[in-house]
Enzyme design. Structure first.
Site, PDB file in Angstrom:
ATOM      1  N   CYS A 106      -4.813   3.313  -3.782  1.00  6.52           N
ATOM      2  CA  CYS A 106      -4.086   3.845  -4.936  1.00  6.52           C
ATOM      3  C   CYS A 106      -5.046   4.085  -6.112  1.00  6.52           C
ATOM      4  O   CYS A 106      -5.856   4.997  -6.057  1.00  6.52           O
ATOM      5  CB  CYS A 106      -2.922   2.930  -5.306  1.00  6.52           C
ATOM      6  SG  CYS A 106      -1.664   3.756  -6.316  1.00  6.52           S
ATOM      7  N   HIS A 209       0.096   2.318  -0.369  1.00  2.00           N
ATOM      8  CA  HIS A 209      -0.198   0.885  -0.424  1.00  2.00           C
ATOM      9  C   HIS A 209      -0.078   0.256   0.961  1.00  2.00           C
ATOM     10  O   HIS A 209       0.947  -0.350   1.299  1.00  2.00           O
ATOM     11  CB  HIS A 209       0.728   0.181  -1.422  1.00  2.00           C
ATOM     12  CG  HIS A 209       0.334   0.377  -2.843  1.00  2.00           C
ATOM     13  ND1 HIS A 209      -0.517  -0.486  -3.508  1.00  2.00           N
ATOM     14  CD2 HIS A 209       0.648   1.363  -3.723  1.00  2.00           C
ATOM     15  CE1 HIS A 209      -0.694  -0.052  -4.745  1.00  2.00           C
ATOM     16  NE2 HIS A 209      -0.010   1.070  -4.898  1.00  2.00           N
ATOM     17  N   GLU A 211      -1.381  -2.414   2.103  1.00  2.00           N
ATOM     18  CA  GLU A 211      -1.267  -3.877   2.069  1.00  2.00           C
ATOM     19  C   GLU A 211       0.191  -4.320   2.053  1.00  2.00           C
ATOM     20  O   GLU A 211       0.525  -5.390   2.585  1.00  2.00           O
ATOM     21  CB  GLU A 211      -2.037  -4.442   0.870  1.00  2.00           C
ATOM     22  CG  GLU A 211      -1.353  -4.346  -0.480  1.00  2.00           C
ATOM     23  CD  GLU A 211      -1.340  -2.968  -1.102  1.00  2.00           C
ATOM     24  OE1 GLU A 211      -0.773  -2.826  -2.206  1.00  2.00           O
ATOM     25  OE2 GLU A 211      -1.905  -2.025  -0.501  1.00  2.00           O
TER      26      GLU A 211
END
Length: 233
Positions: A106, A209, A211
């Protein structure tokens, strides 16, 4: 021995520096040893960080100061912190010189692009054409929002195949890609969703994202696994 992964501080707030837990957990579960890298502006600290870690994760966060990519502020720009920007850009340039693996997420993707001389659209409304909504409002950050198309022959293509579905939490996008960066994925509105650096052993920047999708997406686990694998070498 687990590779030491430097997770660069996400943001500063009320005299605190912090990293969101999902980045730490994703690195841990992928087999790396997560080390939080705070903002220390000295050149000696940047050299020490670069020597200490085997790979680097640049996280999401707030907007980058437009002057750092040759623009003045426009309508839609969000909160910025030029001190943090300068630290992250300096560190990014040094890590690129070191040829150590980089995963940039990001804002991290945008830091990578600016460090390489590229530009940012300060708000997606300034991007040419009619854009998708890239700031989803789902109940969980692990939920998918839209499809991306991956460029054949890239590292990302080898991980995901021709396309995959990603989450989306950003209002800025890549404008002109920086020197040496190859666009490896786009959304249907032509928003740049990922870049790579073919001349480097491992550099991938993604606009979503992964994660947050680590537990729910096989492809995102593969992305982190490849990053950790490259950091072992």
């Amino acid at each position: 021995m687990k590779p030491k992964i430097g997770i660069i501080v996400c943001a500063l707030s009320d005299n605190r520096q912090f990293v969101t837990n999902t980045y730490i957990q994703a690195i841990h579960h992928a087999g790396g040893l997560p080390l939080i890298i705070p903002m220390i502006k000295s050149s000696s600290s940047i050299e020490s960080y670069t020597s200490l870690c085997d790979g680097f994760l640049f996280c999401g966060g707030n907007d980058i100061t437009p002057l750092l990519f040759g623009q003045e502020p426009r309508e839609g720009i969000g909160e910025t912190d030029i001190t943090l920007d300068l630290f992250q850009i300096r560190l990014m340039k040094r890590v690129l010189e070191s040829k150590k693996p980089i995963l940039a997420i990001c804002r991290g993707l945008q830091v990578l692009n600016v460090a390489c001389g590229g530009t940012i659209y300060q708000d997606i409304a300034l991007q040419p054409g009619k854009s998708l909504s890239h700031m989803q409002h789902s109940s969980s950050r692990r939920e998918v929002s839209h499809k991306i198309i991956c460029t054949k022959g890239t590292l990302l293509y080898k991980i995901t195949g021709p396309y995959c579905f990603v989450n989306s939490y950003h209002h800025q996008t890549i404008g002109e890609p920086g020197e040496g960066l190859l666009v490896s994925a786009t959304a249907s509105d032509r928003t740049i969703e990922a870049v790579e650096m073919p001349s480097h052993p491992f550099v991938i920047g993604v606009q979503w994202h992964p994660e947050c999708m680590y537990r729910s997406s096989f492809e995102m686990r593969q992305l982190f696994s490849l990053f950790i694998q490259k950091s072992r070498k």
